[in-house]
Design an enzyme around this catalytic site. Sequence first.
Site, PDB file in Angstrom:
ATOM      1  N   SER A 128     171.648   4.690 -54.003  1.00 60.23           N
ATOM      2  CA  SER A 128     172.677   5.468 -53.315  1.00 60.23           C
ATOM      3  C   SER A 128     172.605   6.935 -53.698  1.00 60.23           C
ATOM      4  O   SER A 128     172.108   7.295 -54.757  1.00 60.23           O
ATOM      5  CB  SER A 128     174.065   4.933 -53.671  1.00 60.23           C
ATOM      6  OG  SER A 128     175.037   5.783 -53.103  1.00 60.23           O
ATOM      7  N   LYS A 182     175.332  -2.768 -53.624  1.00 57.45           N
ATOM      8  CA  LYS A 182     175.106  -1.531 -52.845  1.00 57.45           C
ATOM      9  C   LYS A 182     175.920  -1.557 -51.547  1.00 57.45           C
ATOM     10  O   LYS A 182     176.520  -0.565 -51.143  1.00 57.45           O
ATOM     11  CB  LYS A 182     173.619  -1.344 -52.529  1.00 57.45           C
ATOM     12  CG  LYS A 182     173.317  -0.225 -51.514  1.00 57.45           C
ATOM     13  CD  LYS A 182     173.682   1.128 -52.068  1.00 57.45           C
ATOM     14  CE  LYS A 182     173.621   2.334 -51.166  1.00 57.45           C
ATOM     15  NZ  LYS A 182     173.071   2.405 -49.902  1.00 57.45           N
ATOM     16  N   HIS A 185     179.451  -0.867 -52.328  1.00 53.86           N
ATOM     17  CA  HIS A 185     179.587   0.569 -52.564  1.00 53.86           C
ATOM     18  C   HIS A 185     179.801   1.287 -51.233  1.00 53.86           C
ATOM     19  O   HIS A 185     180.683   2.126 -51.105  1.00 53.86           O
ATOM     20  CB  HIS A 185     178.338   1.090 -53.282  1.00 53.86           C
ATOM     21  CG  HIS A 185     178.137   2.574 -53.161  1.00 53.86           C
ATOM     22  ND1 HIS A 185     177.631   3.161 -52.018  1.00 53.86           N
ATOM     23  CD2 HIS A 185     178.402   3.582 -54.010  1.00 53.86           C
ATOM     24  CE1 HIS A 185     177.599   4.467 -52.189  1.00 53.86           C
ATOM     25  NE2 HIS A 185     178.061   4.752 -53.382  1.00 53.86           N
TER      26      HIS A 185
HETATM   27  P1  NDP Z   1     164.198   5.567 -42.123  1.00 55.67           P
HETATM   28  O1  NDP Z   1     165.190   4.518 -42.303  1.00 55.67           O
HETATM   29  O2  NDP Z   1     164.377   6.556 -41.016  1.00 55.67           O
HETATM   30  O3  NDP Z   1     162.746   4.880 -41.955  1.00 55.67           O
HETATM   31  C1  NDP Z   1     161.589   5.635 -41.711  1.00 55.67           C
HETATM   32  C2  NDP Z   1     160.440   5.110 -42.528  1.00 55.67           C
HETATM   33  O4  NDP Z   1     160.184   3.725 -42.226  1.00 55.67           O
HETATM   34  C3  NDP Z   1     159.163   5.848 -42.214  1.00 55.67           C
HETATM   35  O5  NDP Z   1     158.422   5.989 -43.403  1.00 55.67           O
HETATM   36  C4  NDP Z   1     158.485   4.920 -41.238  1.00 55.67           C
HETATM   37  O6  NDP Z   1     157.091   5.089 -41.147  1.00 55.67           O
HETATM   38  C5  NDP Z   1     158.814   3.589 -41.851  1.00 55.67           C
HETATM   39  N1  NDP Z   1     158.645   2.482 -40.946  1.00 55.67           N
HETATM   40  C6  NDP Z   1     159.412   2.184 -39.861  1.00 55.67           C
HETATM   41  N2  NDP Z   1     158.968   1.065 -39.274  1.00 55.67           N
HETATM   42  C7  NDP Z   1     157.886   0.644 -39.986  1.00 55.67           C
HETATM   43  C8  NDP Z   1     157.001  -0.465 -39.882  1.00 55.67           C
HETATM   44  N3  NDP Z   1     157.151  -1.380 -38.913  1.00 55.67           N
HETATM   45  N4  NDP Z   1     156.021  -0.572 -40.785  1.00 55.67           N
HETATM   46  C9  NDP Z   1     155.884   0.326 -41.763  1.00 55.67           C
HETATM   47  N5  NDP Z   1     156.680   1.387 -41.932  1.00 55.67           N
HETATM   48  C10 NDP Z   1     157.682   1.544 -41.045  1.00 55.67           C
HETATM   49  O7  NDP Z   1     163.980   6.400 -43.479  1.00 55.67           O
HETATM   50  P2  NDP Z   1     165.009   6.873 -44.610  1.00 55.67           P
HETATM   51  O8  NDP Z   1     164.172   7.591 -45.596  1.00 55.67           O
HETATM   52  O9  NDP Z   1     166.210   7.543 -44.044  1.00 55.67           O
HETATM   53  O10 NDP Z   1     165.536   5.508 -45.263  1.00 55.67           O
HETATM   54  C11 NDP Z   1     164.663   4.584 -45.871  1.00 55.67           C
HETATM   55  C12 NDP Z   1     165.483   3.399 -46.353  1.00 55.67           C
HETATM   56  O11 NDP Z   1     166.435   3.849 -47.294  1.00 55.67           O
HETATM   57  C13 NDP Z   1     166.260   2.697 -45.257  1.00 55.67           C
HETATM   58  O12 NDP Z   1     166.267   1.317 -45.531  1.00 55.67           O
HETATM   59  C14 NDP Z   1     167.634   3.274 -45.396  1.00 55.67           C
HETATM   60  O13 NDP Z   1     168.642   2.393 -44.909  1.00 55.67           O
HETATM   61  C15 NDP Z   1     167.729   3.445 -46.896  1.00 55.67           C
HETATM   62  N6  NDP Z   1     168.671   4.457 -47.362  1.00 55.67           N
HETATM   63  C16 NDP Z   1     168.784   5.656 -46.716  1.00 55.67           C
HETATM   64  C17 NDP Z   1     169.676   6.609 -47.167  1.00 55.67           C
HETATM   65  C18 NDP Z   1     169.776   7.911 -46.468  1.00 55.67           C
HETATM   66  O14 NDP Z   1     170.654   8.714 -46.882  1.00 55.67           O
HETATM   67  N7  NDP Z   1     168.947   8.224 -45.494  1.00 55.67           N
HETATM   68  C19 NDP Z   1     170.531   6.375 -48.352  1.00 55.67           C
HETATM   69  C20 NDP Z   1     170.274   5.128 -48.990  1.00 55.67           C
HETATM   70  C21 NDP Z   1     169.392   4.218 -48.491  1.00 55.67           C
HETATM   71  P3  NDP Z   1     156.472   6.108 -40.070  1.00 55.67           P
HETATM   72  O15 NDP Z   1     156.553   7.452 -40.706  1.00 55.67           O
HETATM   73  O16 NDP Z   1     155.073   5.632 -39.906  1.00 55.67           O
HETATM   74  O17 NDP Z   1     157.282   5.986 -38.821  1.00 55.67           O
END
Ligand code: NDP
Length: 476
Positions: A128, A182, A185
Amino acid sequence: AKAEIAVTGLAVMGRNLARNLARNGFRVAVHNRSQGRTDALIEEFGHEGDFTAAADLPALVEALEQPRKIIIMVKAGEPTDAVIDELVPLLDQGDIVIDAGNAHFLDTRRREKALSEKGLHFVGSGVSGGEEGALNGPSIMPGGSKESYAALGPILTKISAHVNGEACCVHVGPDGAGHFVKMLHNGIEYADMQLIAEAYDLLRRVLGLSPAELADVFREWNTGDLESFLIEITADVLSQVDPTTGGAFVDVVLDQAEQKGTGRWTVQSALDLGIPVSGMAEAVFARSLSGDVVRREAAAGVLPGPASAKVDVDRDAFIEDVRHALYSSKLVAYAQGFDAIRAASEQYDWNVDLGAMATIWRGGCIIRARFLDRIKEAYDRNPALPSLLVDDYFKDAVANGQDAWRRVVATAATAGVPAPGFSAALSYYDGLRADRLPAALIQGLRDLFGAHTYKRVDAEGTFHLEWSGDRSETKS
Ligand code: NDP
């Protein structure tokens, strides 16, 4: 030397987590499905530490020392399964796969079971704090086996936020425990924000305070019991001026709150556990109502309410009342949240240390707050505490604030200002402390229309009344 840990998925969260690891001296292998993000990371931040770029997952696995530790930070849901499926055949016994995305804890339980059957460790870990936290120290909630935490703990605690020298990272418990906590949270975050929004709305509409004046109120509140990241940034948002209109920023923002779904998950899970989390539920519903444009447009200006929301109250006294209402409602929301964690821990045999959960959230995350120390202290005093609300600190805080809280809920009703969070929290509090609840009548109704039976206050056993007959009582 080979890399100590890997990150696959280099969008905002993964990239910042990888940089955090590298800045803390760990050798990090990095990979992303589309190579562009990997190249960009190396180009912009390669100088920050020891990175190894991998073009594909086999190369990522090859770059790691054993047992391998691979953090998956991709879009939650199917993408996570896709990455796991591709990764698993490349791994050896004892390797550790960490899903740091926002997975549903039931998915984590499923994945953990599947991987442990193959001799691999699967750690579902909550992270988080958004992108800022990922880079500078998030709050980390790892689940999974004790064995995997023995290997991961030193790394995760090092990159996590720290408060008074203590890491905001604790092994939560087996399989889905980390992701459950989480999720909770995030649910608490929903409740916190809803309560803040209600306080804002009441002060603005009942007293007619301007956003700038309200910013000062929140700033003042942030010096006391309410001190927290969310109260602090509320003051920032309220004092922000819109560059286009020159008016308050908050007044140009469309009043429809969006949601990514973790609040809804929390409430759904709590329903399954049979735990009332009305604070969080009202927060989720309030967001849904805000986004329900069709019905809002049909009702606005049509459904009657009080002529004005202005109520004749003393300004400073009402501000103080709302502060109490906010704090008391917040205490209820946390008590409900911890009750849900306790119930899940019992249901899934996680053995979660509730007091330790409060310490994880003291830094790095959105709900970080001074008051979390009070939760830790409450569980230190009594690890078997049935509800946070019966702890002395909580009890006294609500006792001090309850008259004010009741006045605020009554004023909200009189003024026609919605305060679902404040009033649901107060109803929960009054329900919890009631000697007798009207559930007795419900049991009577259920016995009449469905022969669902009832229990008596004065005798053991289960009874049914012959409602359509001579109304004699039978014991079953
Ligand atoms: P996203 O949730 O927007 O996901 C994008 C990433 O996922 C890219 O690296 C993308 O690769 C990859 N991806 C998507 N589909 C596939 C696939 N089929 N195979 C392989 N890779 C794939 O990114 P965030 O950084 O925002 O979040 C990452 C995780 O962290 C999520 O689970 C989110 O819920 C969690 N999270 C996010 C927070 C936030 O503030 N954003 C806070 C806490 C947790 P490509 O570049 O090739 O498209």
